[in-house]
Write an enzyme that holds these catalytic residues in place. Structure first.
Site, PDB file in Angstrom:
ATOM      1  N   GLU A 326       0.842  -1.191   0.000  1.00  0.00           N
ATOM      2  CA  GLU A 326       0.000   0.000   0.000  1.00  0.00           C
ATOM      3  C   GLU A 326       0.881   1.245   0.000  1.00  0.00           C
ATOM      4  OE1 GLU A 326      -4.160  -1.089   2.300  1.00  0.00           O
ATOM      5  OE2 GLU A 326      -2.600  -0.037   3.402  1.00  0.00           O
ATOM      6  N   CYS A 327       0.665   2.131  -0.946  1.00  0.00           N
ATOM      7  CA  CYS A 327       1.334   3.425  -1.008  1.00  0.00           C
ATOM      8  C   CYS A 327       2.856   3.253  -0.908  1.00  0.00           C
ATOM      9  CB  CYS A 327       0.781   4.362   0.067  1.00  0.00           C
ATOM     10  SG  CYS A 327       1.115   6.106  -0.265  1.00  0.00           S
ATOM     11  N   GLY A 328       3.469   3.553   0.229  1.00  0.00           N
ATOM     12  CA  GLY A 328       4.907   3.367   0.348  1.00  0.00           C
ATOM     13  C   GLY A 328       5.333   1.939   0.108  1.00  0.00           C
TER      14      GLY A 328
END
Length: 435
Positions: A326-328
């Site tokens: 997720e994201c990072g």
């Protein structure tokens, strides 16, 4: 339901987090069991709440969570003497379209719970006129429970007297008045506050906030103002675990995991196996799934690029079992991450994603995702709700999209996530299934 208060403000930057932390610690020191919550999507504030109160803080989100999930999370305050929720942004700031329970604004949560609003009001540069602001916030929404204001950044006793005169004329209770101090600001970075674990002396800072609030706020009036509305909704199950044994990255680069998700996973019997990519640890080879949450990989890009055991472990796992970021975490699964100085750092290479922080752009808002392919815990066609918040720019995303993603008003966004084999990634942080 446990009586509570919602600490909010007209806008970000008015001092509500320091007020929240000071109240949590001061009331806890007085022997109360105080359950903290955070209104809206935020990973950073809840860790500060936990440090101040000794209890885990959980997000409550009226746009992304249905009534049943809200009821389940609110149930965690059972047995506490008082609930304190910290708002996000300004009191009425939400989206144009409601979710299952509201529009995500802090005021929406106050209306649902019956927790009266304590408005932290920065009175810099004004005196009696501050009452007009307070009156507008108290009266804008019919039925909004409103306890009063805590004046912040008061310049002098004369300034306080003039502001109080205006509030008395408007009929607004003043619960405290905090003198202006330059040493009360928490350190920040590009996604907001630094993480609680990185604060140079958090225990001392919170003790200072508590002493400051005790000297300048009427804690008895704060306690007396707490109320609640019966929330007669059957609790729903928290999110189901996406696997039985989940290797979860947890360190300074990967720390953005919503408490209600992890609680749901554990409650359903899943085993969470933490590991640290920054320490070059490989995920547990017995795991059924590797999950890389969001965080700050851009601040540790060189270390992650050189984490050979971590990368090798990911690749071995991805040959036979799923990996999700997720994201990072999504960025770390990609081909490369370019830092703010323009330096290119190779990542795991399980996806083709290339992201840049030198081409900085804010991506912020609620997201609805309709899966085009499976991701761990959800099949194709599933509808999910989440939130996106990052400053990275996609330079390349060659793999097939994972989902069709829209903002809260239904407009398509280009951050669709992507997939390759058993590896998936998204820029949005999952909060719940759509209802």
């Amino acid at each position: 339901m446990t009586p509570g208060l919602l600490i909010s403000a007209p806008a970000s930057g008015c001092g509500k987090t320091t007020v929240m932390l000071g109240l949590l610690r001061a009331l806890s020191e007085d022997g109360l069991a105080v359950q903290p919550f955070k209104s809206g999507p935020d990973y950073i504030d809840p860790a500060f709440h936990r440090a101040a109160s000794g209890r885990e803080s959980v997000n409550l989100d009226s746009w992304a969570m249905g009534p049943g999930m809200l009821a389940a999370i609110l149930g965690q305050a059972a047995g506490a003497d008082l609930a304190l929720a910290e708002g996000s942004m300004g009191l009425f700031d939400g989206v144009a379209r409601n979710g299952a329970s509201g529009n995500g604004a802090s005021s929406s949560l106050a209306m649902l719970t019956g927790w009266p609003v304590v408005l932290v009001l920065d009175v810099s540069g004004q005196a009696q006129s501050a009452a007009a602001t307070a009156l507008g916030f108290a009266r804008l929404r019919a039925g909004l429970p409103f306890a009063g204001v805590i004046l912040n950044r008061v310049a002098s006793p004369r300034h306080e007297r003039l502001v109080r005169l205006g509030m008395a004329e408007a009929g607004i209770p003043v619960l405290g008045a905090l003198p202006r101090r330059g040493d009360l600001a928490l350190p920040e970075r590009h996604l907001g506050l630094v993480q609680a674990s990185e604060h140079p002396d958090l225990a001392c800072a919170i003790a200072g906030y508590a002493a400051f609030l005790r000297d300048h706020v009427d804690l008895s009036a704060i306690r007396a103002a707490a109320r609640a509305t019966p929330f007669d909704v059957p609790p729903a199950a928290l999110p189901r675990p996406p696997a039985q044994r989940i290797a979860l990255a947890q360190d300074a680069a990967f720390s953005f995991s919503y408490p209600h998700l992890l609680q749901g996973w554990r409650k359903a019997g899943a085993q969470i196996l933490p590991f640290s990519p920054l320490a070059d640890e490989a995920p547990d080879p017995a795991a059924d799934l590797v999950w890389l949450p969001g965080g700050y990989p851009e601040l540790h890009a060189a270390t992650l690029a050189g984490a050979g055991r971590f990368h090798a472990g990911l690749r071995r796992h991805a040959e036979t079992r799923p990996v999700h970021g997720e994201c990072g975490g999504y960025m770390a699964l990609g081909a490369a991450l370019i830092d703010k100085a323009g330096l290119r750092h190779p990542m795991a290479g399980l996806l083709g994603l290339v992201t840049s922080f030198s081409a900085r752009k804010l991506h912020l808002g609620y997201r609805r995702a309709h899966l085009l392919a499976p991701m761990p815990g959800h099949g194709p066609g599933a509808a999910l709700r989440g939130h996106e918040f990052h400053y990275s720019t996609i330079l390349d995303q060659p793999d097939p999209p994972l989902a069709r993603v829209t903002d809260a008003e239904g407009a398509n966004v280009p951050e669709t996530g992507s997939r390759r084999g058993l590896v998936t990634g998204t820029f949005f942080h999952l909060i719940s299934e759509d209802t």
